[in-house]
Design an enzyme around this catalytic site. Structure first.
Site, PDB file in Angstrom:
ATOM      1  N   ARG A  25       0.846  -1.193   0.000  1.00  0.00           N
ATOM      2  CA  ARG A  25       0.000   0.000   0.000  1.00  0.00           C
ATOM      3  C   ARG A  25       0.883   1.245   0.000  1.00  0.00           C
ATOM      4  O   ARG A  25       1.140   1.842  -1.023  1.00  0.00           O
ATOM      5  CB  ARG A  25      -0.963  -0.031   1.204  1.00  0.00           C
ATOM      6  N   ASP A  26       1.406   1.622   1.140  1.00  0.00           N
ATOM      7  CA  ASP A  26       2.232   2.829   1.208  1.00  0.00           C
ATOM      8  C   ASP A  26       3.534   2.647   0.443  1.00  0.00           C
ATOM      9  O   ASP A  26       4.106   3.612  -0.043  1.00  0.00           O
ATOM     10  CB  ASP A  26       2.510   3.184   2.670  1.00  0.00           C
ATOM     11  N   HIS A 217       3.475   4.886  12.443  1.00  0.00           N
ATOM     12  CA  HIS A 217       3.768   4.713  11.015  1.00  0.00           C
ATOM     13  C   HIS A 217       4.928   5.656  10.699  1.00  0.00           C
ATOM     14  O   HIS A 217       4.730   6.842  10.428  1.00  0.00           O
ATOM     15  CB  HIS A 217       2.529   5.064  10.183  1.00  0.00           C
ATOM     16  N   HIS A 219       8.629   6.938   8.933  1.00  0.00           N
ATOM     17  CA  HIS A 219       9.453   6.953   7.722  1.00  0.00           C
ATOM     18  C   HIS A 219      10.893   7.258   8.126  1.00  0.00           C
ATOM     19  O   HIS A 219      11.148   7.824   9.187  1.00  0.00           O
ATOM     20  CB  HIS A 219       8.933   7.990   6.733  1.00  0.00           C
ATOM     21  N   CYS A 250       4.389   9.217   0.361  1.00  0.00           N
ATOM     22  CA  CYS A 250       3.106   9.784  -0.066  1.00  0.00           C
ATOM     23  C   CYS A 250       3.289  10.578  -1.362  1.00  0.00           C
ATOM     24  O   CYS A 250       4.151  11.462  -1.431  1.00  0.00           O
ATOM     25  CB  CYS A 250       2.565  10.704   1.037  1.00  0.00           C
ATOM     26  N   ASN A 259       9.290   4.217   3.978  1.00  0.00           N
ATOM     27  CA  ASN A 259       8.970   3.784   5.327  1.00  0.00           C
ATOM     28  C   ASN A 259      10.193   3.162   5.993  1.00  0.00           C
ATOM     29  O   ASN A 259      11.170   2.802   5.331  1.00  0.00           O
ATOM     30  CB  ASN A 259       7.867   2.713   5.279  1.00  0.00           C
TER      31      ASN A 259
END
Length: 322
Positions: A25-26, A217, A219, A250, A259
């Protein structure tokens, strides 16, 4: 769940830490190269085989906005779930919730930004508009038997506005709590978190929202992602998002990069005597698979060096001469 064949034994475990894999996903959302659904499914299956239980698989967003996520339904339907598998997806609006209900996804993550500017960039609406939409989305997900989780982007700083208002994050958390949300993810969207503001933010949120469980979450944009993990552990956090190989970012935030790496995080936790239930060697294999799929080197470090106690043949290394 497989046991890591290498995890050091320095004494009793400090406890269990849940790792949620967000690589498909990310990790992939920022990639211009569209990865076939079959490859995404194979990646998630390999993640689950490594011992990962929670995977944020995809997003139910507009394919025009994020083309990489256009195959969300197909990917979720193709994954081989175990009894303990929990598959999640971002569900930013009511249309996304309707799509989610046609799949075997276990939970939908509501999303909002801590800053007005990033919320408009990322979701094309203001913070108040997002908050007003949440009750209907949450109700639709719950009616369909899905868990509802909450997420806050740019929770440690916004690339457009700078420092974010802690009271604003608390307000968002209170709305989530009023909807029965028990898990809230704090997103360090562009790597602006540092040990000082991580500790300050977590303490303020725990005081204001004592029943909420927090996921970090993080990074590694400025190289302190794992340092922030250690501070978060000290502050009682026991759940972290990460991405295989350190992929991600993003597409609607300036300066966004990857991440924290799943395999680097597993290594850190193993060496710090936390239990994850994840096989480090299999986690490394997933990162290498992601790297091969994308055709370029990823920033993960443990995937290159291997576990600390990985040994090498003496004759494979030259001897100094002279």
């Amino acid at each position: 769940m497989p046991d890591s064949g290498y995890a050091p034994q320095y004494g009793p475990s400090q406890g269990f830490v849940e790792i949620c894999e967000a690589g498909t996903r990310d990790g992939l959302q920022i990639e211009s190269q569209i990865i076939p659904a079959a490859e995404k499914i194979a990646l998630v299956d390999a993640m689950l085989d490594s011992g990962i239980r929670h995977v944020e698989v995809t997003s139910f967003v507009s394919p025009r906005a994020v083309p990489q996520m256009a195959d969300a339904e197909e990917v979720l339907r193709g994954i081989r779930k175990r009894a303990d598998t929990n598959l999640m997806a971002l569900v930013p609006n009511l249309r996304g919730a309707e799509r989610a209900l046609t799949t075997p996804v276990d939970g939908g993550v509501l999303l909002i930004s801590a800053s007005e500017t990033h919320n408009r960039k990322n979701l094309n609406r203001g913070i108040d508009e997002s908050l007003e939409s949440f009750p209907a989305v949450a109700a639709r997900l719950r009616d369909g038997g899905k868990e509802v989780l909450g997420g806050v982007a740019v929770a440690f700083g916004c690339p457009f506005e700078g420092e974010v208002d802690l009271d604003g994050i608390i307000r968002i958390g209170q709305v989530y709590a009023s909807l029965g949300v028990r898990h809230m993810t704090l997103g360090d969207t562009t790597g602006m978190a540092a040990p000082r503001n991580v500790r300050r933010t977590l303490r303020a949120l725990r005081a204001a929202l004592p029943s909420m469980e927090f996921t970090m979450h993080l990074h590694n944009t400025r190289g302190v992602g794992l340092a922030n993990v250690l501070v978060s552990l000290e502050e009682g956090v026991r759940r972290f998002d990460s991405a295989a190989g350190g992929l991600g970012g993003c597409p609607f935030a300036a300066g966004a990069t990857g991440n924290i790496c799943t395999e680097d995080l597993v290594y850190l936790l193993d060496e710090s005597n936390w239990t994850t239930g994840i096989d480090l060697e299999k986690s490394i294999a997933v990162a290498k698979r992601m790297e091969t799929l994308l055709g370029r080197a990823l920033p993960g470090q443990v995937m290159r060096a291997g576990p600390r106690l990985r040994l090498h043949a003496v004759d494979a290394v030259p001897t100094a001469a002279g």
